[in-house]
Every structure is written in structure tokens, then in C-alpha cells.
Design an enzyme around this catalytic site. Structure first.
Site, PDB file in Angstrom:
ATOM      1  N   ARG A  87      -9.039   0.466   3.894  1.00 56.34           N
ATOM      2  CA  ARG A  87      -8.097   1.411   3.283  1.00 56.34           C
ATOM      3  C   ARG A  87      -6.783   0.721   2.930  1.00 56.34           C
ATOM      4  O   ARG A  87      -6.094   1.153   2.018  1.00 56.34           O
ATOM      5  CB  ARG A  87      -7.793   2.565   4.259  1.00 56.34           C
ATOM      6  CG  ARG A  87      -8.907   3.574   4.372  1.00 56.34           C
ATOM      7  CD  ARG A  87      -8.464   4.800   5.128  1.00 56.34           C
ATOM      8  NE  ARG A  87      -7.051   5.018   4.885  1.00 56.34           N
ATOM      9  CZ  ARG A  87      -6.142   5.182   5.833  1.00 56.34           C
ATOM     10  NH1 ARG A  87      -6.482   5.201   7.079  1.00 56.34           N
ATOM     11  NH2 ARG A  87      -4.884   5.353   5.525  1.00 56.34           N
ATOM     12  N   ASP A 105       3.854   0.289  12.159  1.00 58.56           N
ATOM     13  CA  ASP A 105       2.646  -0.238  11.507  1.00 58.56           C
ATOM     14  C   ASP A 105       2.372  -1.704  11.866  1.00 58.56           C
ATOM     15  O   ASP A 105       1.355  -2.268  11.443  1.00 58.56           O
ATOM     16  CB  ASP A 105       2.735  -0.071   9.984  1.00 58.56           C
ATOM     17  CG  ASP A 105       2.705   1.393   9.576  1.00 58.56           C
ATOM     18  OD1 ASP A 105       2.382   2.244  10.423  1.00 58.56           O
ATOM     19  OD2 ASP A 105       3.013   1.696   8.404  1.00 58.56           O
ATOM     20  N   CYS A 123      -5.136   8.126   8.977  1.00 57.21           N
ATOM     21  CA  CYS A 123      -5.362   7.598  10.320  1.00 57.21           C
ATOM     22  C   CYS A 123      -5.047   8.650  11.371  1.00 57.21           C
ATOM     23  O   CYS A 123      -4.081   9.397  11.239  1.00 57.21           O
ATOM     24  CB  CYS A 123      -4.470   6.379  10.560  1.00 57.21           C
ATOM     25  SG  CYS A 123      -4.961   4.943   9.612  1.00 57.21           S
ATOM     26  N   LYS A 167       0.840  -1.219   0.000  1.00 54.45           N
ATOM     27  CA  LYS A 167       0.000   0.000   0.000  1.00 54.45           C
ATOM     28  C   LYS A 167       0.861   1.250   0.000  1.00 54.45           C
ATOM     29  O   LYS A 167       0.661   2.155  -0.807  1.00 54.45           O
ATOM     30  CB  LYS A 167      -0.913  -0.022   1.220  1.00 54.45           C
ATOM     31  CG  LYS A 167      -1.488   1.329   1.600  1.00 54.45           C
ATOM     32  CD  LYS A 167      -2.133   1.252   2.972  1.00 54.45           C
ATOM     33  CE  LYS A 167      -2.382   2.547   3.646  1.00 54.45           C
ATOM     34  NZ  LYS A 167      -1.363   3.225   4.377  1.00 54.45           N
ATOM     35  N   ASN A 168       1.813   1.328   0.931  1.00 55.14           N
ATOM     36  CA  ASN A 168       2.527   2.593   1.099  1.00 55.14           C
ATOM     37  C   ASN A 168       3.519   2.878  -0.033  1.00 55.14           C
ATOM     38  O   ASN A 168       3.986   4.011  -0.159  1.00 55.14           O
ATOM     39  CB  ASN A 168       3.198   2.657   2.481  1.00 55.14           C
ATOM     40  CG  ASN A 168       2.156   2.858   3.582  1.00 55.14           C
ATOM     41  OD1 ASN A 168       1.022   3.264   3.297  1.00 55.14           O
ATOM     42  ND2 ASN A 168       2.521   2.576   4.814  1.00 55.14           N
ATOM     43  N   ARG A 170       0.268  15.096  12.894  1.00 51.41           N
ATOM     44  CA  ARG A 170       0.956  14.609  11.694  1.00 51.41           C
ATOM     45  C   ARG A 170       1.379  15.802  10.847  1.00 51.41           C
ATOM     46  O   ARG A 170       0.821  16.043   9.774  1.00 51.41           O
ATOM     47  CB  ARG A 170       0.061  13.631  10.912  1.00 51.41           C
ATOM     48  CG  ARG A 170      -0.310  12.406  11.709  1.00 51.41           C
ATOM     49  CD  ARG A 170      -1.022  11.340  10.894  1.00 51.41           C
ATOM     50  NE  ARG A 170      -0.128  10.618  10.018  1.00 51.41           N
ATOM     51  CZ  ARG A 170      -0.496   9.575   9.275  1.00 51.41           C
ATOM     52  NH1 ARG A 170      -1.728   9.132   9.325  1.00 51.41           N
ATOM     53  NH2 ARG A 170       0.378   8.974   8.477  1.00 51.41           N
TER      54      ARG A 170
END
Ligand code: EPZ
Length: 419
Positions: free
Chosen positions: A398, A306, A117, A22-23, A122
Site C-alpha cells: 500500500r 510512521d 491500517c 504517499k501521504n 480512527r
């Protein structure tokens, strides 16, 4: 409202195939904006963050064709606007990559402050600092970021903090800049290397990705006309490794890069479970109660934040008291309240949590506060006695492709129910 209903306990057994990261994918898609032409991206995870990313690109003028559920062809010859849709960009974190890509390609972009999230503050100051050092003018007003530059110029950039997002974003922006950019104190995560490999395949000149100094020699243009396959997801692989331990199961996790899993492997061995590295797959099995262990999350190659909640499930069932210190995010222990509803004994204080291991967890209704918290609750529900109902599935969707299907195929009793 949808929920996942999990009936446990079930030791997970069998084989599971890991999707694309994903990232990495959420950065590669915006990075295609640098290409005045066509490219094909394969091994894309079919998750909601990718769908939103595609919608944003389409509104900027990209032509996207889905070849199958994990492969797309993107044509970016005719970008039509430099205003990204504010409602969509504020829905997820990685929308900030639109800034680096559009500054590089068009010299201008207007975009909503990124969402994602809720893990505490952030900030994106390091992204902005990098763009400004490349010569852009960046302002933030009422939740909108305006960035503009005549022509970006390469520069030395020292990151005050090791940031995945800022490293990737500045790297993307520098690809078409005039001259050389050197990013010092860069993050080293596998997805950074993957984005650099993608850009180099398309004609960029990036060296040193995966170390803390990345050098980008600006090129005139990217040629496109290539196919790139996204790296396997380190975090999804780690999630299943920890699911095997928490449920005392036996899993072969296929399509992973075992080098990316070293910090997780070390902790799994420390808690007394077994790991066998088979090159492009990893075998994890556990036939006894895990031992206690202490964890500190760190940037790669340290233990990834994560995977902290998933590891938290293992430690909540361990023999003895374990400590987790979360060094990346302010607020990543929200899942511990949910595990406590299931019988865990966890005390979280700021960035530290104490896990007094219990012999069993019990099913309960629980709420996923963020993506990885959601994955942890699926693991906990599979390990627990009785029925667990997991709500707020939008977080899980997600980042995990068809999570209930993958868990069901390795034995979990899990259903998605629409209430
Ligand atoms: C990426 O977030 C991931 N998201 C996160 O994954 C992951 O937890 C995180 O990296 C750390 O590995 C994506 O890749 C889309 P950072 P990112 O910039 O880039 C501070 C998941 O579950 N910081 O490396 O936003 C920041 O506050 C998600 O998949 C600044 O101070 O993280 C944090 O404390 C959640 N200023 C630390 O640096 C900045 O300009 C690391 O953040 C940028 C960051």
C-alpha cells in the site's frame, strides 16, 4: 499467498532513491477533482493506495492517463456522479479526501467510511466539524457518509486535535468556498505543505501551510493546465535511514528533503550512528551496536509515528533498555509480538513499550499487521541471522514502491515468493 523471504544478516550498503510521498499523493489525487480541466502529477509513488485512488476517481468520471509509472495526467471536466464506490473507498484511509474535494466541486458526495491500517480508533469528527462549519450538512448512516452543501462559505475553524487528515480535507474543501477560511491548530506535516503548494500552483490562495494557522481565501475556479511534482517521501527516507542503522550499514539516501528528517537524524545521532546532510541526499552509516534511546511520537516536527516501528527494530538491538511512548495511535505496537518471535525482548503496555536490547535477532515467520509494521519487519529480517518469512504483504504494498527491489539493490537477500 505471497511472502517476502529475507536471509540475513546483511549490512545495507550503497545508494537508494526515494519515491514521491504517499501521504501527499493520496491527497493530491482527490484534490484534482477541484479542477475543471487537465493537470499532470509527477513523482507519484507506484503503490496500491494510488491505484485504488485512481479507480475511485475514474468511477466519478475522471479521465486518467499514465504517462509513465510515476506520472499521470488527469482530466476532470466531466464528473458523472456524486456517489463514490463504497467498496473501494472503504479499502483505504485517504478516501476521506474525496469528501472535501467533491463538496468543493459538486456540493455533494456519498462515500464509504474510510478503511486503512488498524491502529486503534480512527474517528473523523474533526473533518465533519470542519465541513459543517463551512456550511455542509453531513450524516453518517450504516457506514456511508452523506455530505451536501449549496455553496460552501469560508469560516474560522479551530481543530480540537492536531489532525493531518482533517487539516488537509478542510483545506481542500475551502479552496472554492466563498470568503476566507482560517484553520487554527492545523497540522504541519510536509505533506500538508505539499498539498497546499499543489493547489496554489493550480490557482488557489492558501497561506501559512506548515504553520499551525492556515488561511484560505476562496477563489472562483482552479485553472489546471499545470504540472506538479510530489514531494519526496519523508517516511520512506526515514525507513532507509533506520535500516542503515539497524543493519550496521552505510547508505546514501537520494532525493530527500533533509529538513524533513531532523527529528529522525537527531535520534540516529543519539544512538551513536552517523548522519551527513548533503542537501538533497543524506548519508547514514553505523559501525557499532546502537545505544539505547527514548522516543515519544508527536505531530511534525516531532518524531513521526510512521517511523516508530522502524525505530523499534533499532532499539530492540540497542545496548540497554529503551522506552517508546506512542502518543498518536492506540494500537501501534502490534509489530512487537513479531519482533519477539525473532528474539527481541519487548514488553508493550498500552501506549508504552520497553525495549530490552538484544545482541542479535533470528529469522522467523512473521506477519505484518500494518504498513509501517511491514517495513519494520523487512528491516528486522535484513538485520537478523537466518531466514525471515514476512506475510500479509498487502499492507507493505500500500505504501512502499517495490520495496524488495530497493532493498535488493543495496545488498539485501530478499525475494517475493508466491506460495
Ligand atoms: C495520517 O493519518 C497518515 N495517513 C498516517 O499515516 C499517520 O500515521 C497520521 O496522519 C499521523 O501522522 C495519511 O496521511 C493517509 P490524524 P490521519 O488525523 O490523517 C485523532 C501511514 O502509515 N483524530 O493526524 O488519519 C486520531 O485518532 C499512515 O502512512 C481524531 O480524534 O491521522 C489520532 O489519534 C498510518 N479525530 C490523531 O487524531 C479526527 O477527526 C491524529 O490522526 C481525526 C483524527
Amino acid at each position: 499467498m505471497e511472502k517476502l523471504v529475507v536471509t540475513g544478516p546483511t549490512p545495507l550498503k550503497g545508494e537508494v532513491t526515494i519515491s514521491g510521498a504517499k501521504n501527499a499523493a493520496v491527497a493530491i489525487l482527490p484534490a484534482t477533482l477541484l479542477i475543471d480541466g487537465v493537470c499532470t502529477i509527477e513523482n507519484i509513488p507506484n503503490i496500491s493506495d494510488i491505484k485504488i485512488s485512481c479507480e475511485i476517481l475514474e468511477q466519478l468520471g475522471s479521465k486518467i492517463t499514465w504517462n509513465n509509472k510515476n506520472s499521470i495526467t488527469i482530466e476532470n471536466s466531466n464528473l458523472t456522479t456524486t456517489k463514490a464506490p463504497l467498496d473501494l473507498t472503504s479499502k483505504f484511509r485517504a478516501s476521506y479526501y474525496i469528501i472535501g474535494a467533491m463538496l468543493g466541486r459538486m456540493g455533494e458526495i456519498e462515500v464509504g467510511m474510510p478503511g486503512g491500517c488498524k491502529l486503534g480508533a480512527r474517528p473523523i469528527d474533526q473533518h465533519i466539524k470542519g465541513f459543517e462549519l463551512l456550511g455542509a450538512n453531513v450524516t453518517v448512516e450504516k457506514g456511508t457518509i452523506y455530505a451536501k452543501a449549496k455553496k460552501l462559505k469560508g469560516s474560522p475553524i479551530y481543530m480540537d486535535i492536531v489532525s493531518v487528515g482533517a487539516t488537509i480535507n478542510v483545506m481542500i474543501a475551502s479552496v472554492l468556498a466563498k470568503g476566507t477560511t482560517i484553520i487554527d491548530n492545523a497540522a504541519k506535516e510536509p505533506h500538508i505543505v505539499d498539498v497546499a503548494n499543489f493547489l496554489n500552483t493550480m490557482g488557489a490562495d492558501i497561506r501559512g501551510a506548515g504553520t499551525d494557522v492556515i488561511k484560505i481565501n476562496g477563489v472562483e475556479k482552479l485553472h489546471g493546465n499545470s504540472t506538479y511534482s510530489v514531494v519526496p517521501d519523508q517516511i520512506e527516507a526515514g525507513t532507509f535511514m533506520l535500516a542503515a542503522v539497524a543493519t550496521r550499514g552505510d547508505l546514501i539516501i537520494k532525493n530527500c528533503i533533509t529538513k524533513h528528517l531532523e527529528s529522525i537524524t537527531a535520534k540516529i545521532i543519539e544512538v551513536g550512528a552517523n548522519v551527513e546532510d548533503n542537501g538533497d541526499s543524506i548519508h547514514v552509516w553505523c559501525n557499532k551496536r546502537p545505544n539505547k534511546a527514548n522516543i515519544k511520537t508527536l505531530p511534525y516536527p516531532g518524531f513521526p509515528t510512521d517511523l516508530q516501528p522502524q525505530m523499534g527494530v533499532v532499539l530492540s538491538l540497542a545496548n540497554g533498555t529503551s522506552i517508546i511512548n506512542e502518543s498518536i495511535w492506540e494500537s501501534r505496537f502490534q509489530y512487537t509480538d513479531e519482533l519477539n518471535k525473532m528474539g527481541a525482548k519487548i514488553t508493550a503496555q498500552g501506549k508504552t513499550a520497553f525495549f530490552e536490547g538484544v545482541k542479535k535477532l533470528y529469522g522467523a515467520p512473521v506477519y505484518s499487521s500494518d504498513l509501517r509494521a511491514g517495513a519494520a519487519l523487512v528491516i528486522a529480517g535484513t538485520a537478523a541471522n537466518g531466514v525471515t518469512e514476512i506475510y500479509n504483504l498487502e499492507h507493505i504494498d500500500r505504501g512502499y514502491e517495490n520495496i524488495e527491489d530497493k532493498f535488493r539493490k543495496i545488498g539485501a537477500k530478499i525475494e517475493r515468493v508466491n506460495e
